[in-house]
Design an enzyme around this catalytic site. Structure first.
Site, PDB file in Angstrom:
ATOM      1  N   GLU A  13      -6.388  34.418 -10.615  1.00 15.02           N
ATOM      2  CA  GLU A  13      -5.113  33.712 -10.630  1.00 15.02           C
ATOM      3  C   GLU A  13      -4.774  33.300 -12.057  1.00 15.02           C
ATOM      4  OE1 GLU A  13      -2.934  29.845  -8.556  1.00 15.02           O
ATOM      5  OE2 GLU A  13      -4.689  30.756  -7.618  1.00 15.02           O
ATOM      6  N   ARG A  14      -3.566  33.632 -12.498  1.00 12.20           N
ATOM      7  CA  ARG A  14      -3.124  33.390 -13.870  1.00 12.20           C
ATOM      8  C   ARG A  14      -4.069  34.043 -14.879  1.00 12.20           C
ATOM      9  NH1 ARG A  14       1.772  32.299 -11.954  1.00 12.20           N
ATOM     10  NH2 ARG A  14       1.835  30.397 -10.713  1.00 12.20           N
ATOM     11  N   ASN A  35      -8.228  26.886  -6.406  1.00 14.66           N
ATOM     12  CA  ASN A  35      -7.718  27.145  -5.055  1.00 14.66           C
ATOM     13  C   ASN A  35      -8.840  27.873  -4.317  1.00 14.66           C
ATOM     14  OD1 ASN A  35      -5.136  26.030  -5.573  1.00 14.66           O
ATOM     15  ND2 ASN A  35      -4.525  27.913  -6.581  1.00 14.66           N
ATOM     16  N   GLU A  60      -0.508  21.193  -4.157  1.00 15.33           N
ATOM     17  CA  GLU A  60       0.030  22.533  -3.918  1.00 15.33           C
ATOM     18  C   GLU A  60      -0.554  23.160  -2.657  1.00 15.33           C
ATOM     19  OE1 GLU A  60       1.232  23.937  -8.377  1.00 15.33           O
ATOM     20  OE2 GLU A  60      -0.833  24.335  -7.774  1.00 15.33           O
ATOM     21  N   ARG A 104      -9.702  16.958 -10.030  1.00 16.70           N
ATOM     22  CA  ARG A 104      -8.456  17.230 -10.751  1.00 16.70           C
ATOM     23  C   ARG A 104      -7.369  16.225 -10.369  1.00 16.70           C
ATOM     24  NH1 ARG A 104      -5.750  22.154 -10.408  1.00 16.70           N
ATOM     25  NH2 ARG A 104      -5.536  22.533 -12.624  1.00 16.70           N
ATOM     26  N   ARG A 161       8.378  14.565 -10.547  1.00 18.99           N
ATOM     27  CA  ARG A 161       7.039  15.142 -10.403  1.00 18.99           C
ATOM     28  C   ARG A 161       6.086  14.678 -11.493  1.00 18.99           C
ATOM     29  NH1 ARG A 161       5.815  21.696 -10.390  1.00 18.99           N
ATOM     30  NH2 ARG A 161       3.821  21.567 -11.492  1.00 18.99           N
ATOM     31  N   ASP A 219       2.650  20.772 -16.532  1.00 19.40           N
ATOM     32  CA  ASP A 219       1.814  21.905 -16.138  1.00 19.40           C
ATOM     33  C   ASP A 219       1.670  22.908 -17.278  1.00 19.40           C
ATOM     34  OD1 ASP A 219       0.329  23.683 -14.665  1.00 19.40           O
ATOM     35  OD2 ASP A 219       2.006  24.456 -13.498  1.00 19.40           O
ATOM     36  N   GLU A 266      -8.084  18.732 -19.581  1.00 17.24           N
ATOM     37  CA  GLU A 266      -7.987  20.116 -19.131  1.00 17.24           C
ATOM     38  C   GLU A 266      -6.852  20.792 -19.885  1.00 17.24           C
ATOM     39  OE1 GLU A 266      -7.550  22.646 -14.952  1.00 17.24           O
ATOM     40  OE2 GLU A 266      -6.659  20.659 -15.078  1.00 17.24           O
ATOM     41  N   GLU A 289      -0.403  31.283 -19.162  1.00 20.20           N
ATOM     42  CA  GLU A 289       0.484  31.399 -18.005  1.00 20.20           C
ATOM     43  C   GLU A 289       1.945  31.173 -18.375  1.00 20.20           C
ATOM     44  OE1 GLU A 289       1.256  28.861 -13.855  1.00 20.20           O
ATOM     45  OE2 GLU A 289      -0.545  28.527 -15.054  1.00 20.20           O
TER      46      GLU A 289
END
Length: 727
Positions: free
Chosen positions: A185-186, A228, A309, A342, A354, A383, A405, A411
């Site tokens: 992912e990414r 994820n 998410e 996280r 957000r 993000d 992080e 991305e």
């Protein structure tokens, strides 16, 4: 026949040489050192002396490197017999007691070095001149050996060395967003380097080369699987595979971590709940952790993404994030493991800004987390954008260890084809002043524990490492892996110095190459900000895959679409987060909040992040916001064009293969930078109704044409299904 054989051999050697410059060797190329440096260094690498059975990994690396750099490996010995020996010694080694340092210099002192620190000293032993690498254990000797090699690779003098190094951050971790099916992912560098299908029976040589590269820059942890997470990663089958990787990484000081899926007790344990306060659930996790440590005795712990998410988490049961994190902490504590929880959370609705939600969620929990929990917080409150202000959580939780992080994979910064050196971004984040205890309360001082006295510290980077031969998708993306490790080791280091170090090790020490290449790298991030999101704009990327511009896109989930962030209309542009709007400024310490609350005081690089201002608003340059926006977008394209010109002139100093790849990627970058510039200005001009300032070319295509561009198969987002978008 002999002639044909000789020709065939020459051909094979030529091919091998060409392959050697495809980027696989990263910054550990160990190519022969030119005169006069090479001749000088030979006098400092005549022997390699270490006590029997110690520092085996360090000895192997030194022998390999010096053979490549100087043409022959130093003689292995257990006693110094000539000048120029490299001596490796630990605290319990008799060698250290016999070492003589120059008169007037401090004696050898290993106190305070811990398990990872080291000394490198010019000294005398048994009547001979030596270079001593001393540490409390083998890992410190390995790090010290890489430091010594780095001095040689960057052509630094080896006489009169007085080096004392300890890491500024304890946990320096790569987060691999790798899936069990081999996708990433990414990720923009091919498939996952972890071949789960052939593990644990086959250990690819690439695993050890990965470990060497990480150890050379001080990285000491690897999270093997995606945040994820798939619960199957915790089953016996996959734990045996993780254990096999741990055996490869262990000699290089790298601990294995796993992303844990919160609902695993239900998905692989047969329970009807994952409530963190349920005793059956707690027992299940204790048993699972015990099982992990039986096969991975030095297991580092868990990384957890929860209630973010769509991921399951403690809020599903009316529990807090502290309840969820402490569930894992209690199971790990008897084994010395940690939880990296996280803080990237936001609600399933867009009713509140957000960027404010993580602060509101976590600050009330300060002091309620167990001692072996670290909150892992992104550098900014949104993000991994090209530019964000520092996350307001840093400095706001003095009782809870916080780790930074950052994203190494790009991305939001053009994937692998855009040359964007992230050192300045990381440095900007680390230097960001929270004012939590007055001026000078940087994020670096938060995460290294000095500001609040944290007993634990950490920094994580989301990796872009895959099966591509060059590891990272492009030659220059290797520099982002490198600078992450070096800044995690020393958050006070300067990214320009690290860039020069990387260039010298990876390409050439020729000043005619080094200076322009470093300058190109140091300007590349600002160029990307200009052609993507200037003046504090954010998240203008096309939805989902984040490839290319999409400031016009709307959809069923507002906070996944650009208009939610840019708020452009006929009057102006920018998100109003001052006290007269969403009041996100109130989450910062008062001295900083007062600056961000006033558009006249807000640094222009953050202006549209915090304020909605009119198109005719005057900036410090005297130009209107609209004119300034056009100029920034245009400057970004011009900067990439200049990078292409620079790289063309550097062809004589670079092997053809790596030069050609970078040249091709820079051409892609310029084309896409122009796409970003033209599409964004076409859209914003449709709202502002202002003409472009004199001398600036209009977009090449109409807004409708830009809106019609679709890239549903952009890389890096496996399994993603696009939500319907409206234009």
């Amino acid at each position: 026949m002999r002639t044909l054989a000789r020709l065939a051999l020459v051909g094979l050697l030529s091919c091998a040489s060409a392959r050697a410059e495809d980027g696989y060797d990263l910054w550990l190329r160990y190519q022969p050192i030119e005169a006069p440096w090479g001749a000088g260094y030979r006098g400092f690498a005549t022997e390699l002396v270490a006590a029997h059975g110690t520092a085996e990994t360090a000895q192997r690396e030194l022998a390999r490197a010096i053979r490549g750099l100087l043409g022959s490996a130093p003689v292995a010995a257990n006693r110094v017999s000539r000048d120029g020996a490299i001596v490796l010694g630990t605290a319990d080694s008799a060698l250290l007691g016999e070492v003589q340092v120059p008169v007037g210099e401090p004696r050898l002192d290993l106190q305070g070095l811990g398990a990872e620190g080291y000394l490198i000293r010019s000294a005398r032993l048994h009547g001979h001149r030596v270079t001593l690498i001393a540490a409390n254990g083998d890992l410190g000797l390995l790090y010290g050996s890489f430091h010594l090699l780095r001095l040689m690779q960057t052509r630094q003098p080896l006489a009169q060395l007085k080096v004392r190094e300890t890491p500024g951050v304890q946990q320096r971790v790569l987060d691999h967003w790798d899936n069990l099916d081999g996708t990433v992912e990414r990720g923009y560098a091919g498939a996952s380097i972890w071949d789960w299908q052939t593990l644990p029976d086959y250990l690819a040589p690439r695993y050890q080369d990965y470990a060497r590269a990480c150890a050379s820059i001080g990285i000491n942890g690897a999270v093997l699987n995606n945040v994820n997470a798939n619960a199957l990663s915790l089953t016996p089958e996959y734990l045996s595979k993780a254990a096999a990787l741990a055996r490869v990484l262990r000699p290089y000081g790298i601990k294995v971590y796993l992303s844990a899926r919160f609902s695993a007790p239900m998905e692989i344990g047969g329970l009807h709940t994952a409530d963190p306060l349920n005793e059956t659930v707690r027992r299940w996790w204790r048993d699972k952790v015990d099982e992990i440590y039986r096969v991975i005795p030095d297991f580092g712990g868990f990384l957890v993404k929860a209630n973010s998410e769509g991921q399951p988490g403690p809020r599903d049961y009316g529990r807090s994030h502290a309840d969820g994190a402490n569930l894992f902490a209690a199971a790990l504590a008897p084994h010395g493991g940690v939880v990296m929880w996280r803080a990237f959370v936001y609600a399933d609705h867009g009713q509140e800004d957000r960027i404010k939600q993580a602060y509101d969620e976590f600050v009330p929990l300060d002091g309620r987390f167990d001692a072996n929990v670290l909150l892992q917080i992104k550098n900014g409150p949104l993000d991994f954008q090209p530019r964000e202000p520092g996350h307001p959580l840093f400095g706001a939780m003095p009782k809870t260890p916080l780790m930074l992080e950052v994203q190494i994979t790009k991305e939001y910064l053009g994937f692998a084809t855009h040359l964007v050196f992230l050192g300045p971004l990381y440095e900007e984040a680390l230097r960001f002043d929270t004012f939590a205890k007055g001026a000078g309360s940087s994020i670096a001082s938060v995460i290294d524990g000095t500001l609040h006295g944290y007993r634990r510290s950490g920094m994580a980077g989301v990796a872009n490492i895959g099966t591509d031969r060059n590891w990272t998708g492009s030659q220059f993306d290797q520099a982002n892996w490198y600078v992450f490790g070096r800044l995690a080791w020393n958050p006070a280091a300067a990214s320009r110095d690290i860039a020069e170090e990387w260039v010298r090790m990876t390409y050439s020490n020729d000043a005619r190459f080094v200076a322009p290449t470093v300058a190109m790298m140091m300007g590349s991030r600002e160029a990307a900000v200009d052609y993507m999101t200037p003046l504090g704009l954010a998240h203008l990327m096309a939805a989902g895959h984040h490839y290319g511009p999409g400031p016009w896109q709307t959809g069923p989930r507002a906070d996944w679409t650009p208009p939610y962030y840019h708020h452009a209309d006929s009057e102006g542009i920018g998100a109003e987060r001052g006290s007269g709007g969403g009041n996100a400024v109130s989450q910062y310490a008062p001295p900083l909040a007062s600056i961000f609350n006033d558009p006249k005081l807000t640094p222009e690089k953050y202006l549209l992040w915090f304020h909605h201002v009119g198109w005719d608003y005057r900036l410090g340059s005297g130009r209107t916001l609209w004119d300034e926006l056009v100029m920034h977008y245009s400057h970004g394209v011009e900067a990439v064009h200049a990078m292409r010109d620079t790289w063309t002139t550097l062809a004589p100093y670079v092997d053809a293969e790596r030069h050609a790849e970078t040249a091709a990627f820079l051409a892609i970058q310029e084309k896409e930078a122009r796409w970003w510039r033209d599409a964004s200005l076409a859209y914003f001009q449709s709202l502002s109704k202002r003409p472009l300032p004199a001398g600036f070319a209009p977009p090449e295509r109409t807004l409708e044409e830009y809106e019609s561009i679709s890239t549903p198969y952009a890389p890096g987002n496996p399994g993603w299904t696009a939500a319907p978008l409206r234009h």
